[in-house]
Design a protein around this motif. Structure first.
Motif, mmCIF file in Angstrom:
data_model
loop_
_atom_site.group_PDB
_atom_site.id
_atom_site.type_symbol
_atom_site.label_atom_id
_atom_site.label_comp_id
_atom_site.label_asym_id
_atom_site.label_seq_id
_atom_site.Cartn_x
_atom_site.Cartn_y
_atom_site.Cartn_z
ATOM 1 N N LEU A 179 0.949 -1.256 -0.042
ATOM 2 C CA LEU A 179 -0.009 -0.079 0.098
ATOM 3 C C LEU A 179 0.784 1.278 0.083
ATOM 4 N N ARG A 180 1.988 1.162 0.761
ATOM 5 C CA ARG A 180 2.857 2.373 0.787
ATOM 6 C C ARG A 180 3.615 2.766 -0.427
ATOM 7 N N TYR A 181 4.210 1.825 -1.005
ATOM 8 C CA TYR A 181 5.001 2.053 -2.251
ATOM 9 C C TYR A 181 4.425 1.463 -3.384
ATOM 10 N N HIS A 182 3.552 0.679 -3.426
ATOM 11 C CA HIS A 182 3.147 -0.039 -4.848
ATOM 12 C C HIS A 182 1.697 0.141 -5.450
ATOM 13 N N THR A 183 0.993 1.103 -4.823
ATOM 14 C CA THR A 183 -0.492 1.403 -5.073
ATOM 15 C C THR A 183 -0.237 1.493 -6.609
ATOM 16 N N GLY A 184 0.613 2.469 -7.097
ATOM 17 C CA GLY A 184 0.580 2.843 -8.513
ATOM 18 C C GLY A 184 0.916 1.607 -9.339
ATOM 19 N N SER A 185 1.574 0.545 -8.899
ATOM 20 C CA SER A 185 1.776 -0.547 -9.714
ATOM 21 C C SER A 185 0.705 -1.393 -9.633
ATOM 22 N N LEU A 186 0.019 -1.510 -8.768
ATOM 23 C CA LEU A 186 -1.213 -2.478 -8.684
ATOM 24 C C LEU A 186 -2.413 -1.818 -9.388
ATOM 25 N N ALA A 187 -2.425 -0.291 -9.492
ATOM 26 C CA ALA A 187 -3.524 0.505 -10.065
ATOM 27 C C ALA A 187 -2.936 0.199 -11.675
ATOM 28 N N PHE A 188 -1.826 0.181 -12.006
ATOM 29 C CA PHE A 188 -1.111 0.238 -13.632
ATOM 30 C C PHE A 188 -1.694 -1.271 -14.027
ATOM 31 N N GLY A 189 -1.251 -2.369 -13.228
ATOM 32 C CA GLY A 189 -1.576 -4.050 -13.824
ATOM 33 C C GLY A 189 -3.184 -3.831 -13.870
ATOM 34 N N SER A 190 -4.057 -3.486 -12.699
ATOM 35 C CA SER A 190 -5.365 -3.703 -12.929
ATOM 36 C C SER A 190 -6.131 -2.618 -13.919
ATOM 37 N N LEU A 191 -5.554 -1.776 -14.103
ATOM 38 C CA LEU A 191 -5.858 -0.752 -15.178
ATOM 39 C C LEU A 191 -5.823 -1.585 -16.761
ATOM 40 N N ILE A 192 -4.615 -2.103 -16.965
ATOM 41 C CA ILE A 192 -4.436 -2.627 -18.215
ATOM 42 C C ILE A 192 -5.427 -4.092 -18.446
ATOM 43 N N LEU A 193 -5.906 -4.809 -17.262
ATOM 44 C CA LEU A 193 -6.686 -5.738 -17.238
ATOM 45 C C LEU A 193 -8.144 -5.271 -17.346
ATOM 46 N N SER A 194 -8.609 -4.145 -16.578
ATOM 47 C CA SER A 194 -9.895 -3.659 -16.864
ATOM 48 C C SER A 194 -10.074 -3.014 -18.165
ATOM 49 N N ILE A 195 -9.171 -2.476 -18.923
ATOM 50 C CA ILE A 195 -9.441 -2.121 -20.233
ATOM 51 C C ILE A 195 -9.810 -3.172 -21.034
ATOM 52 N N ILE A 196 -9.267 -4.510 -20.948
ATOM 53 C CA ILE A 196 -9.334 -5.677 -21.775
ATOM 54 C C ILE A 196 -10.684 -6.177 -21.516
ATOM 55 N N GLN A 197 -11.105 -6.176 -20.209
ATOM 56 C CA GLN A 197 -12.457 -6.643 -19.818
ATOM 57 C C GLN A 197 -13.727 -5.679 -20.205
ATOM 58 N N ILE A 198 -13.167 -4.569 -20.326
ATOM 59 C CA ILE A 198 -14.497 -3.537 -20.768
ATOM 60 C C ILE A 198 -14.631 -3.915 -22.392
ATOM 61 N N ILE A 199 -13.607 -4.120 -22.910
ATOM 62 C CA ILE A 199 -13.540 -4.380 -24.203
ATOM 63 C C ILE A 199 -14.357 -5.719 -24.703
ATOM 64 N N ARG A 200 -14.053 -6.576 -23.526
ATOM 65 C CA ARG A 200 -15.022 -7.938 -23.638
ATOM 66 C C ARG A 200 -16.526 -7.628 -23.536
ATOM 67 N N VAL A 201 -16.719 -6.677 -22.671
ATOM 68 C CA VAL A 201 -18.074 -6.369 -22.395
ATOM 69 C C VAL A 201 -18.732 -5.995 -23.584
ATOM 70 N N LEU A 202 -18.154 -4.830 -24.304
ATOM 71 C CA LEU A 202 -18.564 -4.063 -25.441
ATOM 72 C C LEU A 202 -18.506 -5.256 -26.642
ATOM 73 N N LEU A 203 -17.816 -6.256 -26.683
ATOM 74 C CA LEU A 203 -17.945 -7.066 -27.788
ATOM 75 C C LEU A 203 -19.071 -7.973 -27.748
ATOM 76 N N GLU A 204 -19.378 -8.513 -26.269
ATOM 77 C CA GLU A 204 -20.535 -9.069 -25.990
ATOM 78 C C GLU A 204 -22.058 -8.355 -26.268
ATOM 79 N N TYR A 205 -21.898 -7.123 -25.984
ATOM 80 C CA TYR A 205 -22.921 -6.159 -26.267
ATOM 81 C C TYR A 205 -23.096 -6.137 -27.810
ATOM 82 N N LEU A 206 -22.052 -5.951 -28.695
ATOM 83 C CA LEU A 206 -22.151 -6.092 -30.034
ATOM 84 C C LEU A 206 -22.516 -7.155 -30.545
ATOM 85 N N ASP A 207 -22.429 -8.476 -30.113
ATOM 86 C CA ASP A 207 -22.583 -9.633 -30.585
ATOM 87 C C ASP A 207 -24.335 -9.729 -30.303
#
Length: 729
Positions: free
Chosen positions: A498-526
């Motif tokens: 929490l003290r030193y690596h909140t940014g790294s956690l946010a970075f990794g989870s942001l990349i994964l979240s972008i991919i997941q939201i794209i998958r949600v949009l693809l399901e919506y288009l489908d």
């Protein structure tokens, strides 16, 4: 240890021997600060969206039915508190296609205490004082005995007729029945519509059907909700049993890892085998039963899922699926029998590590609480956003009118020009909407709510992974265990994360979240393109969905290992992800031999717990066991608590086994680095225990990396690792 290009290839430089390295770096700095700031700003925006939604939304809109004035029937604390049911003046108008377009029946609707219980027309009721007093319960305010019946009908103050009705999802619908092939209402096949015309009871059918299409989903939800209210304590008991079983299994795995793994494998095969046997017995029992040979395709979609259990094809499908799963597991076990012996030794080492960090078993509870908060915040915000519209009123008419379906104001409609030009029209509540800037961007706010949900959920999961990785890395790199370990490895690792690596956690989870939201949009288009005839578009969309599914799995795997490296060395996310990836590539065979086989065994453990608890829940809630027949609650859908217990059991088992999985992954990466840093000599001793050292030598013949290792005798210092096991948090 050899460091030739043949072993390492082009996958980065191996770790060099460092006599000062003693485990997770203590002197570290903050990483990925920009992403940390971005995450904090996004959270502040998320809080602002929540406050805005809570100030504008009204969840009562999804709980209570709404009358023609937009008021809620049965709402506590209002004048309609004792009027919980919605009554339609003329249910036959609900047969209009506009019902399906606007989700509102074009007839006056009002809240009543009880549904009408008998046939009655206004013209006949007006001639009898007692009947008229009863009739006025289903009329608008302002009806007096001095008003004539034609005037009351002209002003639309009362319905022209009443039909016997029954409450259904808080609405009054005609009590339809059937005598032979004749449709009846209130036991008669025809009735007076209040205007002197005789109508058939079947004329009510279309109106009832169209009205129920709008609320059919709500009907199912209400029944499921009622089932939960009847069975919630039994569900909790089932989840407690799953938790106790998981904890007991983990404790036994700690002390009897080898035995428990083989017991687990045998029990999984037996539980699935019993499932095949049970499906066959149900399939055989339905032979000759009327309607049992109907196919699922012929049956179509049914809201009552228990109907599917009454046909043979369902049990045949279950039996085939379980048989395939059982055969696949048996074949995998046959082909991996040698690897399983090595994986068992790795699980034993993980058990030893967990024995030194016992409170790691309870850390998933902390992660679960944080995830529950994230899910609750998302769900509440979504409900308030979806109910933050304003009531919209439109003109509904019986004859031709140029203002039909136009917006209107019910407060002054009686004196408006539209009413003058269309005397028989009414200004009725249509739906919830709005034309303000806030309402126009509601869909954007909902999208932001979903995206932040993914981001926060992935952040919480990543925080749990990094914390456990730091704790288990402290165990591995302690030369004398547990003397060289921190006093509280889990809490120390959590503080560092929490003290030193909140940014790294946010970075990794942001990349994964972008991919997941794209998958949600693809399901919506489908979903939107289901009716399209463009086969190329469908093929392209299918390929995109497959690619992003694979990409999500890869990013999850990369994030997990990157968090381990961040926890150990304190570097930023990209550097840690690169180091972890190259380290795994340099040890690709070991990844397949040790890590993945171990994950497979732990997955079997989850299946075993879910299978045992699921079988118990099935026999209890379905009433198949006579001992529980009077104890089990009476439900609309007994599969509701069963599915809840099964899903909850899997999540609980996954929470406990995730500690083992994270421990194995962390020890595996540390194990690979230990091989690169050290050679087992007196000057460069291994940090691994003698059991892990034994795994290495057993596997060296199959691993080119191990084949180049020096043939050194086991160093006497290895015995220093076998110390007493003292629990520490």
């Amino acid at each position: 240890m050899a460091e030739d290009g043949e072993y390492y290839g082009k996958h980065g430089e191996p770790r060099k021997y460092d006599p000062t390295f003693k485990g997770p770096i203590q002197n570290r700095g903050c990483t990925d600060i920009v992403c940390c700031i971005l995450f904090v700003l996004a959270l502040l925006g998320y809080i602002a969206v929540g406050i805005l939604a809570w100030s504008q939304g009204d969840p009562r809109k999804v709980i209570y039915p709404t009358d023609s004035r937009g008021q809620f029937c049965g709402q506590a604390g209002t004048e309609l508190e004792k009027k919980p049911l919605l009554f339609y003046f003329n249910i036959m108008k609900c047969a209009s296609p506009m019902v399906l377009l606007e989700f509102q029946c074009p007839t006056t609707q009002m809240c009543v205490e009880k549904c009408p219980e008998k046939f009655m027309t206004l013209l006949k009721a007006y001639t009898n004082k007692n009947d008229f007093e009863y009739y006025k319960k289903f009329c608008k305010e302002g009806v007096t005995n001095t008003m004539g019946a034609p005037e009351i009908l002209r002003l639309g103050l009362c319905p022209a007729m009443l039909t016997p009705s029954k409450p259904f999802t808080r609405r009054c619908f005609p009590a339809l029945g059937q005598k032979g092939k004749v449709i009846t209402v209130g036991n008669i096949s025809s009735f007076d519509d209040g205007y002197g015309n005789m109508r058939d009871a079947k004329d009510l059918v279309d109106g009832v059907k169209n009205a129920t299409v709008v609320i059919e989903a709500r009907q199912v939800v209400m029944k499921i909700f009622e089932d939960y209210t009847q069975s919630w304590y039994w569900i909790l008991i089932g989840l407690v049993i799953a938790m106790v079983t998981s904890l007991l299994f983990i404790i036994l795995l700690r002390y009897l890892a080898g035995i428990m793994v083989w017991v687990m494998i045998v029990l999984v095969i037996l539980v699935i085998g019993y499932g095949i046997f049970h499906c066959y017995m149900e399939y055989a029992a339905l032979k000759g039963e009327p309607g049992a040979n109907v196919t699922i395709q012929q049956l179509g979609f049914q809201t009552d899922l228990s109907v599917y259990l009454q046909i043979r094809q369902t049990w045949l499908a279950f039996m085939i699926i379980l048989a395939i799963v059982d055969v696949v597991i048996i074949l995998l076990l046959i082909f991996l029998r040698k690897r399983i012996l090595i994986a068992v030794a790795l699980i034993k080492e993980a058990s030893r590590a967990i024995g030194h960090v016992m409170c790691s078993l309870f850390f998933p509870l902390f992660t679960f609480v944080l995830l529950a908060i994230v899910i609750a915040y998302w769900a509440v915000t979504a409900v308030f956003l979806s109910t933050s519209n304003e009531p919209v009123y439109k003109v509904f008419n019986e004859t031709l009118c140029e203002h039909s379906r136009k917006l209107c104001d019910p407060a002054n409609y009686t004196t408006s020009l539209m009413k003058a030009q269309c005397p028989d029209s009414e200004c009725l509540f249509a739906f919830y909407g709005g034309e303000t800037v806030y309402h126009k961007y509601l869909i954007g706010l909902q999208f932001y709510n979903v995206f932040l949900f993914f981001w926060c959920a992935n952040f919480v999961i990543g925080l749990g992974q990094m914390t456990l990785a730091g704790a288990f890395a402290s165990y591995y790199w302690a030369f004398v265990k547990p003397d060289d370990m921190p006093a509280f490895p889990v809490f120390s690792s959590l503080g560092r994360s929490l003290r030193y690596h909140t940014g790294s956690l946010a970075f990794g989870s942001l990349i994964l979240s972008i991919i997941q939201i794209i998958r949600v949009l693809l399901e919506y288009l489908d979903h939107k393109l289901k009716g399209a005839k463009n086969k190329f578009a469908k093929f392209l969309l299918c390929c995109l969905k497959c690619c992003f599914w694979c990409l999500e799995k890869f990013i999850k795997f990369l994030n997990r290992n990157a968090y381990i490296m961040v926890a150990i060395y304190g570097k930023n996310f990209c550097t840690s992800a690169r180091d972890a990836f190259f380290l795994l590539m340099r040890n690709m065979i070991r990844v397949a031999v040790l890590d993945k086989v171990t994950d497979f065994l732990l997955f079997l453990g989850k299946l075993l717990i879910v299978g045992l608890v699921g079988v118990f829940a099935f026999f209890f809630f379905s009433g198949r066991v006579k001992a529980f027949e009077n104890t089990a609650p009476h439900l609309h859908y007994y599969w509701v608590p069963i599915l809840t217990v099964v899903i909850g059991s899997y999540l609980i088992a996954h929470g406990f086994f995730s500690v083992y999985a994270m421990c194995v992954d962390t020890l595996f990466l540390c194990f690979c680095e230990d091989l690169e840093r050290n050679d087992g000599s007196a000057s460069r001793p291994y940090y691994m225990s003698s059991s892990l050292h034994e795994i290495l030598w057993k596997n060296k013949a199959e691993d080119p990396a191990s084949a180049t290792l020096q043939q050194d005798d086991e160093d006497p210092q290895m015995n220093q690792h076998e110390t007493k096991e003292e629990d520490a948090c």
